[in-house]
Design an enzyme around this catalytic site. Structure first.
Site, PDB file in Angstrom:
ATOM      1  N   ASN A  25      41.237  34.254  34.143  1.00 54.20           N
ATOM      2  CA  ASN A  25      42.272  34.680  35.088  1.00 54.20           C
ATOM      3  C   ASN A  25      42.100  33.889  36.387  1.00 54.20           C
ATOM      4  OD1 ASN A  25      43.983  35.953  36.842  1.00 54.20           O
ATOM      5  ND2 ASN A  25      42.908  37.925  36.828  1.00 54.20           N
ATOM      6  N   LYS A  70      43.930  33.893  38.943  1.00 59.82           N
ATOM      7  CA  LYS A  70      44.444  34.607  40.129  1.00 59.82           C
ATOM      8  C   LYS A  70      45.295  33.648  40.965  1.00 59.82           C
ATOM      9  CE  LYS A  70      40.666  37.807  39.684  1.00 59.82           C
ATOM     10  NZ  LYS A  70      39.773  38.803  40.266  1.00 59.82           N
ATOM     11  N   HIS A  75      46.180  44.708  35.973  1.00 60.99           N
ATOM     12  CA  HIS A  75      44.959  44.250  36.636  1.00 60.99           C
ATOM     13  C   HIS A  75      44.723  45.126  37.866  1.00 60.99           C
ATOM     14  CE1 HIS A  75      42.091  41.841  38.846  1.00 60.99           C
ATOM     15  NE2 HIS A  75      41.807  41.249  37.697  1.00 60.99           N
ATOM     16  N   GLU A 113      43.855  44.507  40.763  1.00 59.22           N
ATOM     17  CA  GLU A 113      44.436  44.019  42.024  1.00 59.22           C
ATOM     18  C   GLU A 113      45.917  44.387  42.109  1.00 59.22           C
ATOM     19  OE1 GLU A 113      42.992  40.003  41.533  1.00 59.22           O
ATOM     20  OE2 GLU A 113      40.968  40.816  41.763  1.00 59.22           O
ATOM     21  N   GLU A 126      37.588  46.362  33.225  1.00 57.77           N
ATOM     22  CA  GLU A 126      37.104  45.674  34.427  1.00 57.77           C
ATOM     23  C   GLU A 126      36.755  46.715  35.489  1.00 57.77           C
ATOM     24  OE1 GLU A 126      38.624  41.342  34.706  1.00 57.77           O
ATOM     25  OE2 GLU A 126      40.177  42.626  35.547  1.00 57.77           O
ATOM     26  N   GLY A 173      34.633  40.145  41.434  1.00 54.24           N
ATOM     27  CA  GLY A 173      34.460  39.245  42.573  1.00 54.24           C
ATOM     28  C   GLY A 173      33.295  39.612  43.477  1.00 54.24           C
ATOM     29  N   SER A 179      32.661  39.741  37.290  1.00 54.67           N
ATOM     30  CA  SER A 179      31.523  38.859  37.557  1.00 54.67           C
ATOM     31  C   SER A 179      30.846  38.346  36.283  1.00 54.67           C
ATOM     32  CB  SER A 179      30.508  39.540  38.485  1.00 54.67           C
ATOM     33  OG  SER A 179      31.112  39.839  39.735  1.00 54.67           O
TER      34      SER A 179
HETATM   35  P1  13P Z   1      35.508  37.842  38.686  1.00 55.60           P
HETATM   36  O1  13P Z   1      35.054  37.256  37.380  1.00 55.60           O
HETATM   37  O2  13P Z   1      35.730  36.845  39.747  1.00 55.60           O
HETATM   38  O3  13P Z   1      34.636  38.989  39.096  1.00 55.60           O
HETATM   39  O4  13P Z   1      36.968  38.473  38.406  1.00 55.60           O
HETATM   40  C1  13P Z   1      37.149  39.332  37.336  1.00 55.60           C
HETATM   41  C2  13P Z   1      38.596  39.563  37.155  1.00 55.60           C
HETATM   42  O5  13P Z   1      39.225  40.247  37.950  1.00 55.60           O
HETATM   43  C3  13P Z   1      39.273  38.919  36.017  1.00 55.60           C
HETATM   44  O6  13P Z   1      40.529  39.457  35.815  1.00 55.60           O
END
Ligand code: 13P
Length: 251
Positions: free
Chosen positions: A9, A11, A96, A98, A168, A174, A213
């Site tokens: 992803n 982003k 997701h 976010e 997740e 992150g 992560s």
């Molecule tokens: P990270 O791997 O940067 O923690 O992000 C995970 C994520 O949100 C993937 O959709």
């Protein structure tokens, strides 16, 4: 047998030139015939570019979001599932964390997006996960269950067979704080059991990805858990060496 899926992803990162370079590095670093499924999820404006460049490769393409309405119609700023299929997408992320937290997407809306995706022939990757506060309060399984109940209500049994679920934990996204393999396995096992209540065979076939992560140095132990069928990778998917190492860990 469930086949592993490693999904990157991206982003809101990248530009045309950077993406071109990342893809070329990725194709050099990945095995020519990976024994797993691999997909990348670029920002929407680059989907057509990435799909065209990846057409004859083992790397599939997915979008990060989709409109819940099938359309076409008066939905300014939205992108329909049919449009995503049209430019070469096979997957789409829905729900997701976010999008849930920053853009107020409810579990109901997420389920509608999954339905719209399936109707257009896309595989929705339905993301679920608890916040740190919810985990501290001991509400993790309850939160996951309520996020999935909406999906069970919206999709038919035949549609449920086609989806992918990504667990997740929000506190691991992150942050560099990965769920331990035991913590992740507990939730993955719980998710599979929830699906088994709908249909045992479906639960056995369901792919459940872990995200939060995931890096080259922790992927193998996570992927060794019984109910982890791959990863949804954020930051590490922007680095070809790191992402390909994660893919190899899944093989
Ligand atoms: P990270 O791997 O940067 O923690 O992000 C995970 C994520 O949100 C993937 O959709």
């Amino acid at each position: 047998m469930r086949s592993f899926l490693v999904a990157g992803n991206w982003k809101m990162h990248g530009d045309s030139a950077g993406i071109k370079q990342l893809l070329s590095e990725l194709l050099k670093a990945l095995p020519a015939e990976p024994g797993i499924d691999i997909a990348v999820f670029p920002p929407a404006v680059y989907l057509a570019q990435v799909a065209a460049e990846m057409a004859a490769t083992p790397v599939a393409v997915g979008a990060q979001n989709v409109c819940a309405q099938a359309g076409p119609g008066a939905y300014t700023g939205e992108i329909s599932a049919a449009m995503l299929t049209d430019v070469g997408c096979q997957y789409v992320l829905v729900g997701h964390s976010e999008r849930r937290s920053l853009y107020g997407e409810s579990s109901q809306l997420v389920a509608e997006k999954a339905k719209a995706a399936l109707t257009a022939g896309l595989i929705p990757v339905v993301c679920v996960g608890e916040s740190e506060a919810q985990r501290d309060e001991g509400q993790t399984l309850e939160v996951i269950s309520s996020q999935l109940v909406a999906v069970f209500a919206a999709l038919t049994a035949a549609e449920l067979k086609k989806i992918v679920v990504a667990y997740e934990p929000v506190w691991a996204i992150g942050t560099g704080k990965t769920a331990s393999p035991e913590q992740a396995q507990e939730v993955h096992g719980f998710i599979r059991a929830l699906f088994a209540k709908q249909d045992e065979a479906l639960a056995n076939e369901l792919r459940i990805l872990y995200g939060g992560s995931v890096k080259a140095n922790n992927a193998a132990t996570l992927f060794a858990q019984a109910d982890i069928d791959g990863g949804l990778v954020g930051g590490a998917s922007l680095d070809a060496q790191e992402f390909s190492a994660i893919c190899r860990a899944a093989e």
